[in-house]
Every structure is written in structure tokens, then in C-alpha cells.
Design a protein around this motif. Structure first.
Motif, PDB file in Angstrom:
ATOM      1  N   LYS A   3      18.274   6.503  52.312  1.00 34.70           N
ATOM      2  CA  LYS A   3      17.859   5.748  53.480  1.00 34.70           C
ATOM      3  C   LYS A   3      17.673   6.702  54.655  1.00 34.70           C
ATOM      4  CE  LYS A   3      18.843   1.588  55.963  1.00 34.70           C
ATOM      5  NZ  LYS A   3      19.556   0.365  56.038  1.00 34.70           N
ATOM      6  N   LEU A   4      16.713   6.396  55.506  1.00 40.65           N
ATOM      7  CA  LEU A   4      16.436   7.225  56.670  1.00 40.65           C
ATOM      8  C   LEU A   4      17.303   6.817  57.851  1.00 40.65           C
ATOM      9  CD1 LEU A   4      12.540   7.038  56.486  1.00 40.65           C
ATOM     10  CD2 LEU A   4      13.949   9.020  55.903  1.00 40.65           C
ATOM     11  N   THR A   5      17.692   7.807  58.653  1.00 38.74           N
ATOM     12  CA  THR A   5      18.356   7.507  59.917  1.00 38.74           C
ATOM     13  C   THR A   5      17.292   6.961  60.871  1.00 38.74           C
ATOM     14  OG1 THR A   5      17.934   9.664  60.923  1.00 38.74           O
ATOM     15  CG2 THR A   5      19.964   9.448  59.586  1.00 38.74           C
ATOM     16  N   GLU A   6      17.732   6.464  62.021  1.00 40.86           N
ATOM     17  CA  GLU A   6      16.785   5.899  62.983  1.00 40.86           C
ATOM     18  C   GLU A   6      15.745   6.928  63.432  1.00 40.86           C
ATOM     19  OE1 GLU A   6      16.853   3.726  67.342  1.00 40.86           O
ATOM     20  OE2 GLU A   6      18.670   3.694  66.120  1.00 40.86           O
ATOM     21  N   ARG A   7      16.179   8.125  63.771  1.00 43.95           N
ATOM     22  CA  ARG A   7      15.246   9.165  64.237  1.00 43.95           C
ATOM     23  C   ARG A   7      14.352   9.647  63.091  1.00 43.95           C
ATOM     24  NH1 ARG A   7      13.209  10.370  69.140  1.00 43.95           N
ATOM     25  NH2 ARG A   7      15.146  10.900  70.119  1.00 43.95           N
ATOM     26  N   GLU A   8      14.925   9.785  61.879  1.00 49.13           N
ATOM     27  CA  GLU A   8      14.116  10.180  60.722  1.00 49.13           C
ATOM     28  C   GLU A   8      13.033   9.143  60.470  1.00 49.13           C
ATOM     29  OE1 GLU A   8      17.587  12.529  58.150  1.00 49.13           O
ATOM     30  OE2 GLU A   8      17.113  10.437  57.696  1.00 49.13           O
ATOM     31  N   GLU A  79      13.982  -4.458  48.490  1.00 46.50           N
ATOM     32  CA  GLU A  79      14.743  -4.867  47.298  1.00 46.50           C
ATOM     33  C   GLU A  79      16.246  -4.758  47.549  1.00 46.50           C
ATOM     34  OE1 GLU A  79      13.616  -4.794  43.581  1.00 46.50           O
ATOM     35  OE2 GLU A  79      11.548  -5.170  44.135  1.00 46.50           O
ATOM     36  N   ASP A  80      16.672  -3.686  48.203  1.00 47.49           N
ATOM     37  CA  ASP A  80      18.092  -3.516  48.515  1.00 47.49           C
ATOM     38  C   ASP A  80      18.584  -4.625  49.446  1.00 47.49           C
ATOM     39  OD1 ASP A  80      18.120  -1.221  46.984  1.00 47.49           O
ATOM     40  OD2 ASP A  80      18.133   0.163  48.694  1.00 47.49           O
ATOM     41  N   ILE A  81      17.791  -4.968  50.456  1.00 45.36           N
ATOM     42  CA  ILE A  81      18.155  -6.046  51.390  1.00 45.36           C
ATOM     43  C   ILE A  81      18.242  -7.372  50.643  1.00 45.36           C
ATOM     44  CG2 ILE A  81      17.294  -7.420  53.344  1.00 45.36           C
ATOM     45  CD1 ILE A  81      16.193  -4.704  54.460  1.00 45.36           C
ATOM     46  N   GLY A  87      21.610 -12.460  47.693  1.00 46.43           N
ATOM     47  CA  GLY A  87      21.976 -12.710  46.301  1.00 46.43           C
ATOM     48  C   GLY A  87      20.835 -12.453  45.337  1.00 46.43           C
ATOM     49  N   ASN A  88      19.991 -11.487  45.666  1.00 45.18           N
ATOM     50  CA  ASN A  88      18.826 -11.102  44.868  1.00 45.18           C
ATOM     51  C   ASN A  88      17.817 -12.243  44.718  1.00 45.18           C
ATOM     52  OD1 ASN A  88      17.477  -8.955  43.697  1.00 45.18           O
ATOM     53  ND2 ASN A  88      18.106  -9.511  41.640  1.00 45.18           N
ATOM     54  N   SER A  89      17.832 -13.181  45.666  1.00 41.32           N
ATOM     55  CA  SER A  89      16.933 -14.331  45.619  1.00 41.32           C
ATOM     56  C   SER A  89      15.799 -14.165  46.636  1.00 41.32           C
ATOM     57  CB  SER A  89      17.701 -15.616  45.928  1.00 41.32           C
ATOM     58  OG  SER A  89      16.809 -16.692  46.145  1.00 41.32           O
ATOM     59  N   LEU A  90      14.595 -14.047  46.129  1.00 39.67           N
ATOM     60  CA  LEU A  90      13.437 -13.953  47.005  1.00 39.67           C
ATOM     61  C   LEU A  90      13.249 -15.258  47.784  1.00 39.67           C
ATOM     62  CD1 LEU A  90      11.021 -12.356  48.020  1.00 39.67           C
ATOM     63  CD2 LEU A  90       9.714 -13.240  46.084  1.00 39.67           C
TER      64      LEU A  90
END
Length: 120
Positions: A3-8, A79-81, A87-90
Motif C-alpha cells: 500500500k502507498l503512503t499518502e505522499r507516495e 478488493e482489500d476494502i 465481508g467480501n460482499s460487493l
């Protein structure tokens, strides 16, 4: 994929919009107050080390371009979110955004059209 930091992320957003930039160009695109050139150079080197960017030597200056496309990064983190918060539910995730964003009738129709086109 890390994952990227905010500045990245801010720097990657600029690079994803181009075919590649020099550090001075990245600094120019950043909002005020602009970070020091050396700060941006350090973050860019971290992004190279993480595998997000590659550098190409042009004369004695490096030009940086994305190794990971925006769509790939976005897909992975959405996908991670979805897994972590819904609960992996779209369906749950879309319902959340539909309620939170107060979608207009035209936006709802657009979403329905997109969903229906995926069924065929």
C-alpha cells in the motif's frame, strides 16, 4: 502489492497521468506548499524500491514511469476494502456507497445499466 503512503500516492497519481516524469516535473505538479526536491527524490527512490516505478537514464537525469498500472493498484485495494469492511460482499459495499453518496437518478440508472450489461 504494498500500500502507498499518502505522499507516495500523491506522487503516483501524478505519474499515472503521464508517460513518465523527471523529479523536477513531479515537484512542479505537487500542490503548495511544495516539498523540497530532495524530499521528492527520496520518495521516488522508495517507490522504485517498492516496485511501483522504474527509472530510465536520459543523459545524466533519471526519468520515472509507472511499473504498476493505476487499474491494477485500484483493483487490488478495492478488493482489500471489500474483504475488510464489507465481508467480501460487493452488494454490501455498493449499498454503502449508494447510501453515502446520495446518488442522483441518472447515476442510479447508469449503475443499473452497467450491472445489467455484466449479466449478458
Amino acid at each position: 502489492m504494498k500500500k502507498l503512503t499518502e505522499r507516495e500516492d500523491q506522487i503516483m497519481q501524478i505519474i499515472w497521468q503521464t508517460n513518465g516524469l523527471f523529479i523536477r516535473d513531479i515537484v512542479a505538479e505537487l500542490p503548495e506548499p511544495k516539498p523540497h526536491y530532495n524530499t521528492v527524490a527520496t520518495i521516488v527512490k522508495i517507490l522504485v524500491k517498492k516496485g511501483f516505478l522504474e527509472s530510465t537514464k536520459i543523459g545524466n537525469i533519471d526519468r520515472y514511469s509507472a511499473l504498476i498500472p493505476l487499474d491494477d493498484y485500484r483493483k487490488k485495494h478495492v478488493e482489500d476494502i471489500k474483504k475488510k469492511y464489507f465481508g467480501n460482499s460487493l452488494t454490501k459495499m455498493m449499498a454503502h456507497f449508494a447510501k453515502q453518496e446520495k446518488l442522483s437518478d441518472s447515476e442510479i440508472e447508469e449503475l443499473i445499466t452497467i450491472i445489467k450489461s455484466k449479466k449478458s
